[in-house]
Design an enzyme around this catalytic site. Sequence first.
Site, PDB file in Angstrom:
ATOM      1  N   CYS A  42      74.704   5.113  81.850  1.00 43.29           N
ATOM      2  CA  CYS A  42      75.294   6.011  80.858  1.00 43.29           C
ATOM      3  C   CYS A  42      75.810   7.272  81.540  1.00 43.29           C
ATOM      4  O   CYS A  42      75.271   7.708  82.555  1.00 43.29           O
ATOM      5  CB  CYS A  42      74.251   6.385  79.803  1.00 43.29           C
ATOM      6  SG  CYS A  42      74.935   7.394  78.459  1.00 43.29           S
ATOM      7  N   ASP A  44      75.442  10.127  80.537  1.00 41.28           N
ATOM      8  CA  ASP A  44      74.488  11.211  80.261  1.00 41.28           C
ATOM      9  C   ASP A  44      74.072  11.936  81.543  1.00 41.28           C
ATOM     10  O   ASP A  44      73.636  11.294  82.510  1.00 41.28           O
ATOM     11  CB  ASP A  44      73.252  10.613  79.561  1.00 41.28           C
ATOM     12  CG  ASP A  44      72.371  11.679  78.942  1.00 41.28           C
ATOM     13  OD1 ASP A  44      71.927  12.584  79.692  1.00 41.28           O
ATOM     14  OD2 ASP A  44      72.139  11.631  77.722  1.00 41.28           O
ATOM     15  N   ARG A  46      71.601  13.522  82.288  1.00 43.97           N
ATOM     16  CA  ARG A  46      70.176  13.499  82.627  1.00 43.97           C
ATOM     17  C   ARG A  46      69.742  12.217  83.336  1.00 43.97           C
ATOM     18  O   ARG A  46      68.564  12.050  83.635  1.00 43.97           O
ATOM     19  CB  ARG A  46      69.345  13.695  81.348  1.00 43.97           C
ATOM     20  CG  ARG A  46      69.623  15.026  80.656  1.00 43.97           C
ATOM     21  CD  ARG A  46      69.093  15.022  79.233  1.00 43.97           C
ATOM     22  NE  ARG A  46      69.791  14.042  78.394  1.00 43.97           N
ATOM     23  CZ  ARG A  46      69.504  13.837  77.099  1.00 43.97           C
ATOM     24  NH1 ARG A  46      68.538  14.520  76.517  1.00 43.97           N
ATOM     25  NH2 ARG A  46      70.193  12.948  76.407  1.00 43.97           N
ATOM     26  N   HIS A  98      69.177   4.303  78.524  1.00 45.68           N
ATOM     27  CA  HIS A  98      68.092   5.295  78.463  1.00 45.68           C
ATOM     28  C   HIS A  98      67.736   5.589  77.014  1.00 45.68           C
ATOM     29  O   HIS A  98      68.598   5.618  76.148  1.00 45.68           O
ATOM     30  CB  HIS A  98      68.492   6.577  79.194  1.00 45.68           C
ATOM     31  CG  HIS A  98      69.633   7.317  78.562  1.00 45.68           C
ATOM     32  ND1 HIS A  98      69.460   8.448  77.788  1.00 45.68           N
ATOM     33  CD2 HIS A  98      70.966   7.065  78.544  1.00 45.68           C
ATOM     34  CE1 HIS A  98      70.641   8.869  77.350  1.00 45.68           C
ATOM     35  NE2 HIS A  98      71.578   8.046  77.788  1.00 45.68           N
ATOM     36  N   CYS A 101      69.573   7.882  73.876  1.00 41.95           N
ATOM     37  CA  CYS A 101      70.999   7.841  74.202  1.00 41.95           C
ATOM     38  C   CYS A 101      71.856   8.313  73.027  1.00 41.95           C
ATOM     39  O   CYS A 101      71.816   7.720  71.936  1.00 41.95           O
ATOM     40  CB  CYS A 101      71.401   6.423  74.608  1.00 41.95           C
ATOM     41  SG  CYS A 101      73.135   6.290  75.116  1.00 41.95           S
TER      42      CYS A 101
END
Length: 211
Positions: A42, A44, A46, A98, A101
């Site tokens: 992803c 993302d 993080r 994750h 998400c």
Amino acid sequence: MDPYAKLLIENKAWAKEKVMDDPDFFNRLVNIQHPEFLWIGCSDSRVPANEITGTAPGEIFVHRNIANMVVHTDLNLLSVLQYAVEVLKVKHIIVCGHYGCGGVKAAMTRHNFGIINKWLRNIKDVYRIHRVEIDSQPSEDDKTDKLIELNVVEQVHNLVKTSIVQQAWKTRQGPDIHGWVYRLSDGIIKPVLEMPYGSGIDNLYAFDDLV
Ligand code: CO
């Protein structure tokens, strides 16, 4: 200091530290890359592939998009996949989702996000396929977690549906495909599906005229 300017200063410090630790570090990476892994994760911020797996530059070939999707009309993904499998000959492909998400959460709403709707539609399709199992979860959070896990499973299957992976499986012993879910709250990865090379392929999707 401007946060943007800080990035460039940190970069200089990082490069200097690398050379101090290992004078040959950049020379080794200049002309060749031999990653054993393709990471489909992803976007993302993080979930940085190298950091959470303790790997260095040169070790993982990375493709990231919203909700770690393998969409058959995505030329970007397909180009990365073909290059990783046919040229780099990666031994493993990892699809890493994750928990928490935002892309998956957004797909579970009926909100109109504009152009992102078209991307989220692919996640809604995963929900539809597994609707009974997801809706039987006790809480909204559990439903989201279940869709996140099943989305990874579905994307692993999407990889196996490609002629790129099927061709590789026919001509060499790899790549193995792994479905993982990363937990933001403790940094731990949970494996949810393993599809080693040569795993069974649904007849509907198997090409029988690969050479
Ligand atoms: Co995400």
